[in-house]
Design a protein around this motif. Sequence first.
Motif, PDB file in Angstrom:
ATOM      1  N   LEU A  74       0.889  -1.098   0.037  1.00  0.00           N
ATOM      2  CA  LEU A  74      -0.021   0.128   0.020  1.00  0.00           C
ATOM      3  C   LEU A  74       0.924   1.141  -0.127  1.00  0.00           C
ATOM      4  N   ASP A  75       0.531   2.040  -0.831  1.00  0.00           N
ATOM      5  CA  ASP A  75       1.627   3.283  -0.978  1.00  0.00           C
ATOM      6  C   ASP A  75       1.448   4.208   0.087  1.00  0.00           C
ATOM      7  N   ARG A  76       0.282   4.434   0.457  1.00  0.00           N
ATOM      8  CA  ARG A  76      -0.027   5.518   1.594  1.00  0.00           C
ATOM      9  C   ARG A  76      -0.933   5.255   2.375  1.00  0.00           C
ATOM     10  N   LEU A  77      -1.222   5.524   3.602  1.00  0.00           N
ATOM     11  CA  LEU A  77      -2.447   5.549   4.423  1.00  0.00           C
ATOM     12  C   LEU A  77      -2.220   6.920   5.284  1.00  0.00           C
ATOM     13  N   THR A  78      -3.367   7.648   5.077  1.00  0.00           N
ATOM     14  CA  THR A  78      -3.466   8.952   5.785  1.00  0.00           C
ATOM     15  C   THR A  78      -3.935   8.858   6.947  1.00  0.00           C
ATOM     16  N   GLN A  79      -3.658  10.024   7.893  1.00  0.00           N
ATOM     17  CA  GLN A  79      -4.207   9.966   9.129  1.00  0.00           C
ATOM     18  C   GLN A  79      -5.894   9.320   9.373  1.00  0.00           C
ATOM     19  N   GLY A  80      -6.130   8.916  10.125  1.00  0.00           N
ATOM     20  CA  GLY A  80      -7.405   8.264  10.128  1.00  0.00           C
ATOM     21  C   GLY A  80      -8.082   7.235   9.270  1.00  0.00           C
ATOM     22  N   GLY A  81      -7.142   6.862   8.282  1.00  0.00           N
ATOM     23  CA  GLY A  81      -7.315   5.963   6.984  1.00  0.00           C
ATOM     24  C   GLY A  81      -7.250   4.395   7.437  1.00  0.00           C
ATOM     25  N   SER A  82      -7.935   3.560   6.842  1.00  0.00           N
ATOM     26  CA  SER A  82      -8.177   2.090   7.252  1.00  0.00           C
ATOM     27  C   SER A  82      -8.107   1.378   5.846  1.00  0.00           C
ATOM     28  N   TYR A  83      -7.546   0.046   5.836  1.00  0.00           N
ATOM     29  CA  TYR A  83      -7.551  -0.680   4.517  1.00  0.00           C
ATOM     30  C   TYR A  83      -7.602  -2.273   5.244  1.00  0.00           C
ATOM     31  N   GLY A  84      -8.450  -2.660   4.457  1.00  0.00           N
ATOM     32  CA  GLY A  84      -8.736  -4.160   4.772  1.00  0.00           C
ATOM     33  C   GLY A  84      -8.535  -5.080   3.428  1.00  0.00           C
ATOM     34  N   GLU A  85      -8.463  -6.482   3.703  1.00  0.00           N
ATOM     35  CA  GLU A  85      -8.207  -7.382   2.646  1.00  0.00           C
ATOM     36  C   GLU A  85      -8.390  -8.764   3.118  1.00  0.00           C
ATOM     37  N   ASN A  86      -9.050  -9.693   2.399  1.00  0.00           N
ATOM     38  CA  ASN A  86      -8.896 -11.114   2.488  1.00  0.00           C
ATOM     39  C   ASN A  86      -8.008 -12.069   1.896  1.00  0.00           C
ATOM     40  N   ILE A  87      -7.358 -12.814   2.470  1.00  0.00           N
ATOM     41  CA  ILE A  87      -6.375 -13.837   2.081  1.00  0.00           C
ATOM     42  C   ILE A  87      -6.849 -15.048   1.946  1.00  0.00           C
ATOM     43  N   ASN A  88      -6.863 -15.756   0.896  1.00  0.00           N
ATOM     44  CA  ASN A  88      -7.327 -17.027   0.623  1.00  0.00           C
ATOM     45  C   ASN A  88      -6.059 -18.274   0.778  1.00  0.00           C
ATOM     46  N   LEU A  89      -5.970 -19.339   1.560  1.00  0.00           N
ATOM     47  CA  LEU A  89      -5.080 -20.100   1.894  1.00  0.00           C
ATOM     48  C   LEU A  89      -5.668 -21.445   1.315  1.00  0.00           C
ATOM     49  N   GLN A  90      -5.048 -21.955   0.442  1.00  0.00           N
ATOM     50  CA  GLN A  90      -5.322 -23.375  -0.052  1.00  0.00           C
ATOM     51  C   GLN A  90      -4.387 -24.351   0.685  1.00  0.00           C
ATOM     52  N   ILE A  91      -4.939 -25.098   1.402  1.00  0.00           N
ATOM     53  CA  ILE A  91      -4.093 -26.141   2.295  1.00  0.00           C
ATOM     54  C   ILE A  91      -3.821 -27.304   1.283  1.00  0.00           C
ATOM     55  N   PRO A  92      -2.520 -27.682   1.118  1.00  0.00           N
ATOM     56  CA  PRO A  92      -2.519 -29.072   0.330  1.00  0.00           C
ATOM     57  C   PRO A  92      -2.844 -30.166   0.927  1.00  0.00           C
ATOM     58  N   ASN A  93      -3.274 -31.030   0.038  1.00  0.00           N
ATOM     59  CA  ASN A  93      -3.748 -32.279   0.638  1.00  0.00           C
ATOM     60  C   ASN A  93      -2.649 -33.194   1.599  1.00  0.00           C
ATOM     61  N   ASP A  94      -1.569 -33.232   1.263  1.00  0.00           N
ATOM     62  CA  ASP A  94      -0.578 -33.889   1.852  1.00  0.00           C
ATOM     63  C   ASP A  94       0.004 -32.965   3.166  1.00  0.00           C
ATOM     64  N   ALA A  95      -0.407 -31.838   3.528  1.00  0.00           N
ATOM     65  CA  ALA A  95      -0.184 -31.014   4.647  1.00  0.00           C
ATOM     66  C   ALA A  95      -0.140 -31.805   5.924  1.00  0.00           C
ATOM     67  N   SER A  96       0.943 -31.813   6.528  1.00  0.00           N
ATOM     68  CA  SER A  96       1.130 -32.535   7.973  1.00  0.00           C
ATOM     69  C   SER A  96      -0.083 -31.840   8.946  1.00  0.00           C
TER      70      SER A  96
END
Length: 302
Positions: A74-96
């Motif tokens: 994110l280039d800049r976040l000014t006073q009082g600003g906010s930012y949100g995002e979702n991250i998807n995790l694809q868990i492998p079938n062979d994960a311990s």
Amino acid sequence: MLFPEIYAETITQNLEGGMDIQITYPEEIVSGREGVISILIKNNGWENKEDISFGFSLSAIPTLIIEPSDRITLDRLTQGGSYGENINLQIPNDASLGVHFLNLKYSHVLVANNKTPQSPFFHDIAIPITIKEGPSVTIHTKMPESIFSNAEFPIETEVLSKDIDITNVRIKIIPPKDIEFRGETLHTFSKIEKNMAVAITSRIITPIDEVNIEYKLPFQIIVTYTDDVGLNKEDSQTVSVVLRPRTFMELTTDGGIWIGSFFIAPYVSLGTIIGIPAGAIISLLIRKKQNSSKKRPKKKKL
């Protein structure tokens, strides 16, 4: 993405310059399935921040896939600003299986007096990710601890799929041979969505004959369904309730009352007195008439 509180955890960090980070992640993720991490940052300071960055380390879970990217900038976040995002995790079938820590490296540049950029600030955050073998469907049954003969009692069964949507759902309640039901013992649902509990309520009708000793009555609940990859699954639960002798005075769940072998329904009128001998009914009438007479105001003498 909003998580039910009981199925998600939250990490909150208050960082330099009034930067607050809130990370919400799933309590558990099934191997071969997806999980979602939600990130929300707020600039609560009075100075701007620049060059904000989140970078995920993939070494904790080999072949883990992160979408849309393993780095957020994110280039800049000014006073009082906010930012949100979702991250998807694809868990492998062979994960311990077990707990793994997904490392998140955070950085930002504080702009002093909103004019002069300072040296970058770095901070590491460890996110615990618990990987389990398969989806879980939970069955919760609520009923009285004990019941007595010749009465009705409620029984409620709740089914919840924590991890996936399930289809072709059949919920069957198998009562003991001496117990009848008011309502259906088999319920079907075309689909139950993830984290959306479904509850069914019926009523237990106990035997008319009195019992002299206590003993347990087992109820079996069987749930069959099709999971998200087309496999047919079955889960079950057995719960017990104590059938006991009725005491001299018992209140029923619908407001009625047993006094000895007499039952008075939950209405205050003569027509609702059930099973009381004629002599007792006459006594009640006399008592009612006496009470009415006492309540009449006396006429004043002129």
